[in-house]
Design an enzyme around this catalytic site. Sequence first.
Site, short mmCIF file in Angstrom:
data_model
loop_
_atom_site.label_atom_id
_atom_site.label_comp_id
_atom_site.label_asym_id
_atom_site.label_seq_id
_atom_site.Cartn_x
_atom_site.Cartn_y
_atom_site.Cartn_z
N TYR A 1 0.85 -1.19 0.00
CA TYR A 1 0.00 0.00 0.00
C TYR A 1 0.89 1.24 0.00
O TYR A 1 1.38 1.68 1.02
CB TYR A 1 -0.92 0.01 1.22
CG TYR A 1 -1.90 -1.13 1.28
CD1 TYR A 1 -2.17 -1.92 0.17
CD2 TYR A 1 -2.57 -1.43 2.46
CE1 TYR A 1 -3.07 -2.97 0.24
CE2 TYR A 1 -3.48 -2.48 2.54
CZ TYR A 1 -3.72 -3.25 1.43
OH TYR A 1 -4.61 -4.29 1.50
N PHE B 1 -14.48 -5.21 0.86
CA PHE B 1 -15.72 -4.99 0.14
C PHE B 1 -15.54 -4.91 -1.36
O PHE B 1 -14.55 -4.41 -1.86
CB PHE B 1 -16.39 -3.70 0.63
CG PHE B 1 -16.78 -3.72 2.06
CD1 PHE B 1 -17.89 -4.44 2.48
CD2 PHE B 1 -16.05 -3.03 3.01
CE1 PHE B 1 -18.26 -4.48 3.80
CE2 PHE B 1 -16.41 -3.05 4.34
CZ PHE B 1 -17.52 -3.77 4.74
N PRO B 2 -16.54 -5.37 -2.10
CA PRO B 2 -16.49 -5.33 -3.56
C PRO B 2 -16.97 -4.00 -4.10
O PRO B 2 -17.63 -3.23 -3.41
CB PRO B 2 -17.46 -6.43 -3.96
CG PRO B 2 -18.51 -6.36 -2.89
CD PRO B 2 -17.76 -6.02 -1.62
N LEU B 3 -16.64 -3.73 -5.35
CA LEU B 3 -17.19 -2.60 -6.08
C LEU B 3 -18.29 -3.12 -7.00
O LEU B 3 -18.06 -4.01 -7.79
CB LEU B 3 -16.12 -1.91 -6.90
CG LEU B 3 -15.05 -1.16 -6.11
CD1 LEU B 3 -13.95 -0.67 -7.04
CD2 LEU B 3 -15.66 0.00 -5.36
N GLY B 4 -19.46 -2.57 -6.86
CA GLY B 4 -20.56 -2.96 -7.73
C GLY B 4 -21.34 -4.13 -7.18
O GLY B 4 -20.84 -5.24 -7.09
#
Length: 327
Positions: free
Chosen positions: A103, A248-251
């Site tokens: 990161y 968490f996912p996107l979409g």
Amino acid sequence: MEIGIEAYCRALFHGEFPENASWDKVEGRIFGGQVVNKKELSASAAGNVSLGGEISVHRLGFGAMRLTGEGIWGPPKDRQGALAVLRRAVELDVNFIDTADSYGPHVSEELIAEALFPYPAGLVIATKGGWNRPGPNQWTHDATPSHLRTAVEGSLKRLRLDRIDLYQLHIPDPVVSFEASVETLAQLRNEGKIRLIGLSNVTLEHIVRARRIVPIVSVQNRYSFADREWDYVVDYCERSGIAFIPWFPLGAGKVAGNVLNQIAQAHRASPTQVALAWLLRRSPIMLPIPGTSSIEHLEQNVAASSLRLVEEEYEKLSRVPELAASR
């Protein structure tokens, strides 16, 4: 207010929540007519989860990926703001912070040390290795034994630690023996440089294979109420006493957004908070790590520790993948 599912996902993954989203900036967060004063916000309201029977942390942590520059590359535009978010997280009783050497690269770990060292008692910093960041929005694999050793040494130095409480293999390397990667982490654990070992972005088979080599205390995979591909891994982790750390996912689709908005309105809460509340109810081994570069969004996330869904609401959200598949 209602927001679309795309905005909801940005809130979950990027910490970009609309300014007027159910947040009373004077008094605090309102849940079902009850005000939670900012002074009373605490991640401890989520309860605790055990890491390998050795460490207990509150079940709402903080993901430090988004404190870096755009594309998870370079320093943040507002360095002092990023440091303030980390310090505020600890003030709110967050005692589990998740990061990785990739990161930035390195930036997230350096910020954590700058903001929080010397670390308060009970704070667990979990980091990861095995994925490189050659440029903005780019990832490359390297879980070779030599790289993992170098990565651990680098993380120890940047975080100013003698031992990393939880070190996670960021992702299996398709061209490196998975056993070789895990065995290297086991050796580093025996050398006292790592206390506990976790996995990320893995299948059930990976977990079983890794546990033949060394105890695994956590698994970090993509997961939310609207993205349940790894349901069976969550169930396995619960049976095995392994903490599950969802990212968490996107979409997630229109159906998911509509259901989420309805329940959020009923609680006078944000969709993000409802999604976090669902995760906390899903399993006692669940350890969400919502990330943000905003103190306001951080406080919103921590306030979700106090949000309790009734059975009907929980089940309605749990049926979202089925509902979406039928349309």
